[in-house]
Design an enzyme around this catalytic site. Structure first.
Site, short mmCIF file in Angstrom:
data_model
loop_
_atom_site.label_atom_id
_atom_site.label_comp_id
_atom_site.label_asym_id
_atom_site.label_seq_id
_atom_site.Cartn_x
_atom_site.Cartn_y
_atom_site.Cartn_z
N TRP A 111 -6.49 -18.83 27.17
CA TRP A 111 -5.67 -19.45 26.14
C TRP A 111 -4.86 -18.42 25.36
CZ3 TRP A 111 -4.99 -24.37 26.62
CH2 TRP A 111 -6.02 -25.20 27.07
N GLU A 154 -15.89 -28.27 26.31
CA GLU A 154 -16.62 -29.39 25.68
C GLU A 154 -17.27 -30.32 26.69
OE1 GLU A 154 -13.65 -28.30 24.84
OE2 GLU A 154 -13.21 -28.52 22.71
N THR A 164 -14.39 -22.24 22.23
CA THR A 164 -13.12 -22.54 22.89
C THR A 164 -11.98 -22.29 21.91
OG1 THR A 164 -11.73 -24.23 23.87
CG2 THR A 164 -13.42 -25.03 22.35
N LYS A 210 -1.91 -22.01 28.32
CA LYS A 210 -2.97 -21.49 29.18
C LYS A 210 -2.34 -20.66 30.29
CE LYS A 210 -7.58 -22.72 30.18
NZ LYS A 210 -8.57 -23.69 30.61
P1 AMP Z 1 -11.24 -24.75 28.44
O1 AMP Z 1 -11.95 -25.45 27.35
O2 AMP Z 1 -10.80 -23.37 28.08
O3 AMP Z 1 -12.03 -24.80 29.71
O4 AMP Z 1 -9.90 -25.54 28.72
C1 AMP Z 1 -9.87 -26.90 29.02
C2 AMP Z 1 -8.45 -27.34 29.19
O5 AMP Z 1 -7.85 -26.68 30.30
C3 AMP Z 1 -8.29 -28.81 29.51
O6 AMP Z 1 -8.36 -29.61 28.35
C4 AMP Z 1 -6.91 -28.83 30.14
O7 AMP Z 1 -5.89 -28.76 29.16
C5 AMP Z 1 -6.91 -27.53 30.92
N1 AMP Z 1 -7.33 -27.77 32.32
C6 AMP Z 1 -8.54 -27.55 32.86
N2 AMP Z 1 -8.55 -27.86 34.16
C7 AMP Z 1 -7.32 -28.34 34.46
C8 AMP Z 1 -6.69 -28.84 35.65
N3 AMP Z 1 -7.32 -28.90 36.82
N4 AMP Z 1 -5.41 -29.25 35.55
C9 AMP Z 1 -4.74 -29.18 34.38
N5 AMP Z 1 -5.26 -28.71 33.24
C10 AMP Z 1 -6.54 -28.29 33.27
#
Ligand code: AMP
Length: 552
Positions: free
Chosen positions: A445, A331, A185, A440
């Site tokens: 990212w 995670e 990540t 994001k």
């Molecule tokens: P990743 O590890 O790339 O899947 O990113 C996870 C992060 O994406 C989370 O900690 C949030 O900051 C953001 N995220 C994921 N789903 C949502 C959602 N439904 N609404 C807002 N932020 C989200």
């Protein structure tokens, strides 16, 4: 007193066995690069996985070795998911959208031994392999006709690799706690971090996903993951679909194109599909423009970024499609919360129901969520108090992967998500902010720190900050805020040109704002929250170039 039940390990191999025995004829369908459809059953898929497992042994992989992929969602990728993990190796899914430098860093950190890549990534493979001395073999996911003309010498052809192998392979008995797959990540500050899933965590996550109040997948379902298989295992789809016996449709590289997506959903009678908000917004606009309907599509799961309420309402009211808003992280495997109505919601006034429907939903069984204040104390679950969101459970990472076996950043009791949230008395969770300093955009990212470091290398820039500005289409886009060196007059285009070529096109800030001074916190850090308060809305309505779709 101990219970007297069998100690059968929870392994990905057991998912495969179950699907083979009970859902043998269900299909795995893949959209190929030339626009055709490749159809095979679960039986054929796992037969090919056995041949692949024999080939992996012939390549000299040792237990625990990492086999990497650079691939879109298709049936060969599915075969790798099972052959690599069930044979006792670790499947490492690399994200081809990252800058090549970062991909090489990640592959080196993971110590990848072999790399399976779609032919279109041949130039990328050629660029990174010189930096990977521990990588022994590159295999292109193609038949001999589809092999790329360029690419590293000695690269192998997937179909030729499988061809001589036997369809018989004795899957080893694996410890359920052994590592099955690895996903990095970049959604944190600093270097990317490796999340190392186990067989046990993967199976528990798939079972949680299939619960009726989560995906509720049935054997009569047809599931299409738009979310890539390099994003947290396509949110578990390659495991929960065969576990339920659902038909699987893998959209290849063109899932970002709404017309293609619509044809696939319609043609294969997809009932459940998963992706980031950007994808659903584009599909919605396409449906409205063309008047097309998708009567078979019952459920859409949207996550990865906050989903605007308007998208949820439009799908439901105008197209009869239920949108489930989900939250999760690499995670957390990733499913952390999922939005389905709770008993009693129907008695609430419409405004309250809408508010709940738009939230990120309730904790999925297997995950506990809580919010804590600056003092580390748990905050009230009253829907108003906000705090740092923490998670724990058997499919939440306890530490990040480290090549030397040293455990880094162990999350002892609770894992700090870096998100800020409020949770109401019914358990509905609403993400309100983020403490981690990243952007994001369309589900991918962008590192604000990397952009800032590059920007300050421009001779006319004294200080730079990059923030996530809200954007209608992409969720967030980078906005560059700079203080010019005294006497310098550098303009927006000059600065953007300076960054172009140094970062992927879709990382380029949408705009540059010139200020006299940038606010700092008491500890001297750039105060991103203050900047976000002031500038977060400036890009919202602005059209932006189509940087991500051009990559899909
Ligand atoms: P990743 O590890 O790339 O899947 O990113 C996870 C992060 O994406 C989370 O900690 C949030 O900051 C953001 N995220 C994921 N789903 C949502 C959602 N439904 N609404 C807002 N932020 C989200």
């Amino acid at each position: 007193m101990q219970g007297l039940m069998m100690d059968v390990p929870l392994s990905i191999t057991s998912v495969m066995r179950h699907a083979e025995r009970n859902h043998a004829e269900r299909e795995v369908i893949a959209l190929t690069a030339d626009g055709g459809l490749k159809r095979q059953t679960y039986t054929e898929t796992f037969r090919r996985a056995r041949r692949l497992a024999n080939a992996l042994a012939r390549l000299g992989l040792a237990p625990g070795d990492r086999g990497a992929t650079l691939a879109w969602n298709d049936s060969r990728h599915m075969e790798l998911y099972y052959a690599v993990s069930c044979a006792g190796y670790v499947l490492h899914t690399l994200n081809p959208r990252l800058p090549p430098r970062q991909i090489a860093w990640i592959a080196h950190h993971a110590g990848d031994r072999c790399l399976f890549a779609d032919p279109e990534f041949a130039p990328l493979v050629a660029a990174i392999t010189p930096q990977l001395p521990e990588l022994r073999t590159v295999i292109f996911l193609a038949d001999p006709r589809g092999m790329p003309v360029s690419g590293p010498e000695n690269a192998l052809c997937y179909e030729q690799l499988l061809e001589p192998e036997s369809e018989h392979f004795d899957w080893p008995a694996l410890d359920e706690r052994s590592a099955s797959s690895l996903c990095y990540t970049s959604g944190t500050t600093g270097d990317p971090k490796g999340v190392l899933y186990s067989h046990r965590s993967t199976v528990l996550h798939a079972m949680a996903a299939n619960m009726a109040d989560v995906m509720g997948t049935r054997s009569t379902d047809c599931v299409l993951p738009v979310v890539p298989m390099f994003h947290v295992n396509a949110w578990g789809t390659p495991y929960f679909a065969p576990m339920a016996g659902a038909k699987l449709v893998l959209p290849g590289r063109r899932a970002g194109d709404p017309a293609t997506l619509c044809d696939l959903i319609d043609g294969e009678q997809v009932t459940l599909s998963l992706g980031v908000p950007t994808v659903w917004l584009a599909l919605l606009q396409y449906l409205e423009q063309t008047g097309r309907r998708l009567p078979g599509l019952a459920r859409v799961v949207v996550g990865g970024s906050a989903c605007p309420e308007a998208i949820i309402d439009a799908f439901r009211d105008r197209h009869g499609i239920e949108v489930h808003h989900a939250w999760g992280m690499t995670e957390t495997s990733p499913l952390g919360s999922f939005n389905t109505p709770r008993a009693g919601d129907e008695r609430l006034p419409e405004t309250d129901r809408r508010q709940r429907r738009a939230s990120q939903g309730r904790a999925v069984f297997g995950i506990e969520l809580r919010i804590v204040g600056d003092d580390g104390r748990e905050q009230a679950r009253d829907g108003r108090s906000c705090g740092a969101l923490q998670a724990r459970g058997p499919f939440v990472a306890s530490a990040y992967y480290a090549p030397d076996g040293l455990v880094t950043a162990q999350h002892r009791e609770w894992f700090d998500t870096g998100d800020v949230a409020a949770i109401d008395a019914a358990g509905y969770m609403r993400i309100t902010d983020r403490t981690k300093d990243v952007i994001k955009s369309g589900g991918e990212w962008i590192s604000s720190i990397e952009l800032e470091n590059l920007a300050v290398a421009h001779p006319a820039i004294a200080e730079a900050a990059v923030i996530a500005a809200q954007h209608e289409r992409w969720g967030e886009r980078p906005l560059l805020i700079v203080v010019r060196e005294r006497g310098c007059t550098a303009q927006r285009d000059e600065i953007l040109q300076f960054l172009a070529g140094r970062v992927p096109g879709w990382w380029l800030p949408d705009d540059v704002i010139f200020v006299e001074g940038i606010p700092h916190t008491a500890t001297g850090k750039i105060d991103k929250r203050a900047l976000r308060r002031e500038y977060a809305e400036v890009l919202r309505q602005r059209p932006s170039a189509d940087p991500l779709l051009s990559m899909r």
